[in-house]
Design a protein around this motif. Sequence first.
Motif, PDB file in Angstrom:
ATOM      1  N   ALA A 172      35.186  11.343  22.221  1.00 11.72           N
ATOM      2  CA  ALA A 172      35.577  10.473  21.354  1.00 11.72           C
ATOM      3  C   ALA A 172      34.837  10.710  19.784  1.00 11.72           C
ATOM      4  O   ALA A 172      35.762  10.247  18.942  1.00 11.72           O
ATOM      5  N   THR A 199      37.352  13.088  18.734  1.00 13.47           N
ATOM      6  CA  THR A 199      38.556  12.576  18.858  1.00 13.47           C
ATOM      7  C   THR A 199      38.820  11.861  17.423  1.00 13.47           C
ATOM      8  O   THR A 199      39.971  11.507  16.834  1.00 13.47           O
ATOM      9  N   THR A 244      41.767  12.317  14.805  1.00 13.46           N
ATOM     10  CA  THR A 244      42.958  11.283  14.758  1.00 13.46           C
ATOM     11  C   THR A 244      42.974  10.816  13.483  1.00 13.46           C
ATOM     12  O   THR A 244      43.896  10.771  12.838  1.00 13.46           O
ATOM     13  N   TYR A 282      46.705  12.388  18.424  1.00 18.28           N
ATOM     14  CA  TYR A 282      46.000  11.903  19.443  1.00 18.28           C
ATOM     15  C   TYR A 282      46.361  12.142  20.950  1.00 18.28           C
ATOM     16  O   TYR A 282      45.438  12.547  21.817  1.00 18.28           O
ATOM     17  N   ALA A 283      47.568  12.337  21.120  1.00 17.09           N
ATOM     18  CA  ALA A 283      48.241  12.365  22.357  1.00 17.09           C
ATOM     19  C   ALA A 283      47.841  14.016  23.028  1.00 17.09           C
ATOM     20  O   ALA A 283      47.645  13.479  24.290  1.00 17.09           O
ATOM     21  N   SER A 293      44.953  15.266  23.071  1.00 14.75           N
ATOM     22  CA  SER A 293      43.745  15.034  23.794  1.00 14.75           C
ATOM     23  C   SER A 293      43.648  14.390  24.977  1.00 14.75           C
ATOM     24  O   SER A 293      42.782  14.705  25.889  1.00 14.75           O
ATOM     25  N   ARG A 294      44.751  13.381  25.031  1.00 13.64           N
ATOM     26  CA  ARG A 294      44.875  12.521  26.235  1.00 13.64           C
ATOM     27  C   ARG A 294      45.505  13.376  27.315  1.00 13.64           C
ATOM     28  O   ARG A 294      45.231  13.299  28.460  1.00 13.64           O
ATOM     29  N   GLU A 297      42.916  15.383  29.062  1.00 12.87           N
ATOM     30  CA  GLU A 297      42.218  14.649  30.037  1.00 12.87           C
ATOM     31  C   GLU A 297      42.890  14.181  31.296  1.00 12.87           C
ATOM     32  O   GLU A 297      42.434  14.610  32.319  1.00 12.87           O
ATOM     33  N   SER A 298      44.010  13.661  30.902  1.00 13.46           N
ATOM     34  CA  SER A 298      44.577  12.993  32.334  1.00 13.46           C
ATOM     35  C   SER A 298      45.767  13.729  32.944  1.00 13.46           C
ATOM     36  O   SER A 298      46.711  13.121  33.557  1.00 13.46           O
ATOM     37  N   SER A 312      51.061  12.476  32.311  1.00  7.94           N
ATOM     38  CA  SER A 312      50.518  11.307  32.509  1.00  7.94           C
ATOM     39  C   SER A 312      51.062  10.219  31.445  1.00  7.94           C
ATOM     40  O   SER A 312      51.215  10.769  30.265  1.00  7.94           O
ATOM     41  N   GLY A 329      48.925   8.600  29.580  1.00  7.15           N
ATOM     42  CA  GLY A 329      48.064   8.723  28.390  1.00  7.15           C
ATOM     43  C   GLY A 329      48.519   9.613  27.714  1.00  7.15           C
ATOM     44  O   GLY A 329      48.070   9.335  26.467  1.00  7.15           O
ATOM     45  N   PHE A 330      49.336  10.610  27.994  1.00  9.96           N
ATOM     46  CA  PHE A 330      50.056  11.674  27.010  1.00  9.96           C
ATOM     47  C   PHE A 330      51.352  11.093  26.476  1.00  9.96           C
ATOM     48  O   PHE A 330      51.383  11.118  25.428  1.00  9.96           O
TER      49      PHE A 330
END
Length: 478
Positions: free
Chosen positions: A63, A66, A70, A227-228, A230-231, A234-235, A239, A241-242
């Motif tokens: 973070a 990020t 962002t 930001y998307a 990076s999510r 990770e997920s 997902s 989250g993206f």
Amino acid sequence: MTSHSGGDARISEHASAVAKSRGPVLLLILGAQFVVMVDASIVNVALARVQSSLGFSPAGVQAVVTAYATAFGGALILGGRIGDLVSHRRMFLIGMAGFVLTSAACGLAQDPTQLVIARAAQGLTAALLAPAALALLTTRFAEGPARNRALSQFAAISVLGFVGGLVLGGVLVDAFGWRAVFAINVPVGVTAVIAGIRALPPAARVPTRVDVLGAVLVTGAVALIVYAPSRGSESGFASPGFILPLAAGVVALALFVFWERRAKVPLVRLGMLRSRQLRTANLVMLTSGAMNGVGFLLSALYLQNGLGFSPALAGLGIAPMGLVGIVVGMLGSRVLGRLGVRITTTLATGLSAVAVALLALSMAPGGHYPLLLVGLIVMGLGFPLMSASSRVAASMGVADEEQGLAGGLGQTSFQVGTALGVAVLLTLAVDHSAGLGIPGPAATVAGYRLALLMMAAFGAAVAVLAGVGLRPTTREET
């Protein structure tokens, strides 16, 4: 008659002051860009120490990166446009002063929440500073050889700053601790503010209105799109989250376009986005961001995971690329002058694609650094020239009062490219490595190779599009 003569005299005096300030302004802007680019890479070296010192979780420490990316990516268009409206000088000084304060706040943070908030604020101030700095160059150096020379040096110092951050970060963290990577910005930034007040001629105040709703929509849209990825890394890219932040960003961007078409005083003149020249230049800058992000990251990871280098030694291993970039900065304007913007951009993009492919082909478990060095040197030739020529292309034909916006668009494209490139291709590398079923470095390096070859193929395709999409300059037409 007297009033008219007085107005002409004031305009003449301002033009004379601008002309005299070009040399000091160039040095000031190059120094400011160096600081911003150092900060973009130096923090990565310090993450492990930050995690242990402040108690971040292994995933949570990302973070710190990020939050900055962002905020920076999301606010660049707004920062560039505000600079056009209130003066690039004023926005440069405000941005640099804010960067100093937020850097100090990062260095003084006592817990994870404080550091993440301070990093987000630092990204916002950098988004005010960066497009203003670029606009100060493009408005003071006329289109042609003078601007080509200034932007070539700007591109070279960007590469040198990023590489320098990797090297300097290791030294500072080992000698003084992680807080030093933020503290170093304070004296440098204060010096830049003082020098800016003296070197930059004051601009007249012009009554302006800012499209507040447009500013909120475009900043939120780009921030979510940056930001998307990076999510997603990770997920997973399937997902929520993206998908949710990406979808929200696209919706906000559509609402921004809808609003701007109806606003009496729009934040962005949408007509300029219909320029094929500007669109193509931004595609090249997006690709440049992806190549830089993926090339630097996977080179550093390979040096550490494949060849067993320490983080500090890995930074030194990448340093030759920055030294080559200095040479390119001195010669880039001559190349642009001889070949023209379209041919130079096309060749530089193609050369960068070749460099990324060479990196891929040099990687092997238990490999040798000199093989990687060849790719890094070619990167040092191609990346700065690609950056400089695309920035020149993006600034061509753009009025002075929209140079900040043009610069902000280009830097946003670069940031989006970096976020997408790193997230998508690093995920591809990890998935490919896992699917091979081979234990140890062999699978890891195979993933790096695939990701770099995919990036090289995309870069080669964009080189072709650049040759088609950019308009020829007078030299290229003859």
